[in-house]
Design a protein around this motif. Sequence first.
Motif, PDB file in Angstrom:
ATOM      1  N   LEU A 182       2.141  -5.819   5.966  1.00 13.26           N
ATOM      2  CA  LEU A 182       1.863  -6.788   5.337  1.00 13.26           C
ATOM      3  C   LEU A 182       2.396  -8.045   6.037  1.00 13.26           C
ATOM      4  O   LEU A 182       3.606  -8.154   6.182  1.00 13.26           O
ATOM      5  N   PRO A 183       1.696  -9.084   6.224  1.00 20.27           N
ATOM      6  CA  PRO A 183       2.350 -10.331   6.800  1.00 20.27           C
ATOM      7  C   PRO A 183       2.875 -11.073   6.098  1.00 20.27           C
ATOM      8  O   PRO A 183       3.968 -11.547   6.604  1.00 20.27           O
ATOM      9  N   ALA A 236     -14.240 -15.824   2.361  1.00 21.61           N
ATOM     10  CA  ALA A 236     -14.390 -14.822   1.621  1.00 21.61           C
ATOM     11  C   ALA A 236     -14.365 -13.585   2.373  1.00 21.61           C
ATOM     12  O   ALA A 236     -13.579 -12.560   2.045  1.00 21.61           O
ATOM     13  N   LEU A 237     -14.921 -13.598   3.574  1.00 21.86           N
ATOM     14  CA  LEU A 237     -14.744 -12.580   4.557  1.00 21.86           C
ATOM     15  C   LEU A 237     -13.430 -12.255   5.096  1.00 21.86           C
ATOM     16  O   LEU A 237     -12.915 -11.094   5.078  1.00 21.86           O
ATOM     17  N   VAL A 238     -12.705 -13.414   5.403  1.00 22.41           N
ATOM     18  CA  VAL A 238     -11.301 -13.148   5.731  1.00 22.41           C
ATOM     19  C   VAL A 238     -10.601 -12.756   4.704  1.00 22.41           C
ATOM     20  O   VAL A 238      -9.731 -11.731   4.867  1.00 22.41           O
ATOM     21  N   ALA A 239     -10.727 -13.167   3.585  1.00 22.38           N
ATOM     22  CA  ALA A 239      -9.946 -12.624   2.364  1.00 22.38           C
ATOM     23  C   ALA A 239     -10.186 -10.941   2.066  1.00 22.38           C
ATOM     24  O   ALA A 239      -9.360 -10.485   1.947  1.00 22.38           O
ATOM     25  N   GLN A 240     -11.424 -10.736   2.253  1.00 19.77           N
ATOM     26  CA  GLN A 240     -11.736  -9.356   1.938  1.00 19.77           C
ATOM     27  C   GLN A 240     -11.472  -8.474   3.160  1.00 19.77           C
ATOM     28  O   GLN A 240     -10.845  -7.349   2.651  1.00 19.77           O
ATOM     29  N   SER A 241     -11.446  -8.830   4.296  1.00 16.39           N
ATOM     30  CA  SER A 241     -10.818  -8.074   5.325  1.00 16.39           C
ATOM     31  C   SER A 241      -9.263  -7.991   5.166  1.00 16.39           C
ATOM     32  O   SER A 241      -8.995  -6.783   5.413  1.00 16.39           O
ATOM     33  N   LEU A 242      -8.550  -8.823   4.950  1.00 19.56           N
ATOM     34  CA  LEU A 242      -7.106  -9.129   4.763  1.00 19.56           C
ATOM     35  C   LEU A 242      -6.808  -7.693   3.533  1.00 19.56           C
ATOM     36  O   LEU A 242      -6.053  -7.050   3.729  1.00 19.56           O
ATOM     37  N   PHE A 243      -7.609  -8.014   2.531  1.00 19.49           N
ATOM     38  CA  PHE A 243      -7.435  -7.088   1.385  1.00 19.49           C
ATOM     39  C   PHE A 243      -7.553  -5.753   1.940  1.00 19.49           C
ATOM     40  O   PHE A 243      -6.662  -4.952   1.497  1.00 19.49           O
ATOM     41  N   GLY A 244      -8.558  -5.322   2.590  1.00 19.47           N
ATOM     42  CA  GLY A 244      -9.002  -4.036   2.834  1.00 19.47           C
ATOM     43  C   GLY A 244      -7.848  -3.402   3.828  1.00 19.47           C
ATOM     44  O   GLY A 244      -7.470  -2.394   3.687  1.00 19.47           O
ATOM     45  N   GLN A 245      -7.594  -4.325   4.970  1.00 22.53           N
ATOM     46  CA  GLN A 245      -6.343  -3.875   5.648  1.00 22.53           C
ATOM     47  C   GLN A 245      -5.120  -3.514   5.275  1.00 22.53           C
ATOM     48  O   GLN A 245      -4.357  -2.534   5.468  1.00 22.53           O
ATOM     49  N   ASP A 277      -0.572  -1.295   1.139  1.00 19.07           N
ATOM     50  CA  ASP A 277       0.737  -1.907   0.994  1.00 19.07           C
ATOM     51  C   ASP A 277       1.100  -2.734  -0.276  1.00 19.07           C
ATOM     52  O   ASP A 277       1.833  -2.787  -0.917  1.00 19.07           O
ATOM     53  N   ILE A 278      -0.409  -3.387  -0.727  1.00 18.15           N
ATOM     54  CA  ILE A 278      -0.400  -4.077  -2.038  1.00 18.15           C
ATOM     55  C   ILE A 278      -0.299  -3.421  -3.293  1.00 18.15           C
ATOM     56  O   ILE A 278       0.502  -3.644  -4.086  1.00 18.15           O
ATOM     57  N   ILE A 279      -0.632  -1.916  -3.003  1.00 14.97           N
ATOM     58  CA  ILE A 279      -0.492  -1.183  -4.015  1.00 14.97           C
ATOM     59  C   ILE A 279       0.929  -0.809  -4.324  1.00 14.97           C
ATOM     60  O   ILE A 279       1.298  -0.591  -5.413  1.00 14.97           O
ATOM     61  N   LYS A 280       1.361  -0.343  -3.288  1.00 17.82           N
ATOM     62  CA  LYS A 280       2.869   0.110  -3.218  1.00 17.82           C
ATOM     63  C   LYS A 280       3.671  -0.991  -3.750  1.00 17.82           C
ATOM     64  O   LYS A 280       4.537  -0.839  -4.736  1.00 17.82           O
TER      65      LYS A 280
END
Length: 80
Positions: A2-3, A60-69, A73-76
């Motif tokens: 995660l950045p 929106a596309l950037v946000a969705q892409s980052l979230f998917g990538q 890590d976000i869930i952890k």
Amino acid sequence: MLPNQNLSKADAQWLLNDFKPLVGGSIRGKNISIYTKAVNLIRGTNLPNPGCSCEYQTKALVAQSLFGQYQDDIIKIANS
């Protein structure tokens, strides 16, 4: 990795509970700030909302892409 290595548990939970339901949905002026917040949380930046509605789709596309990538890590972090 995660950045934003300083993403808090509360921010990770916000991404999962408030942002994730918008993924794949309509992008409007009233919710563009949510996409911007998601990008800023994941990247650890403080970028402003787009100044023109012509930029909403890209944000929106950037946000969705980052979230998917970085969703795993976000869930952890959210469950830590």
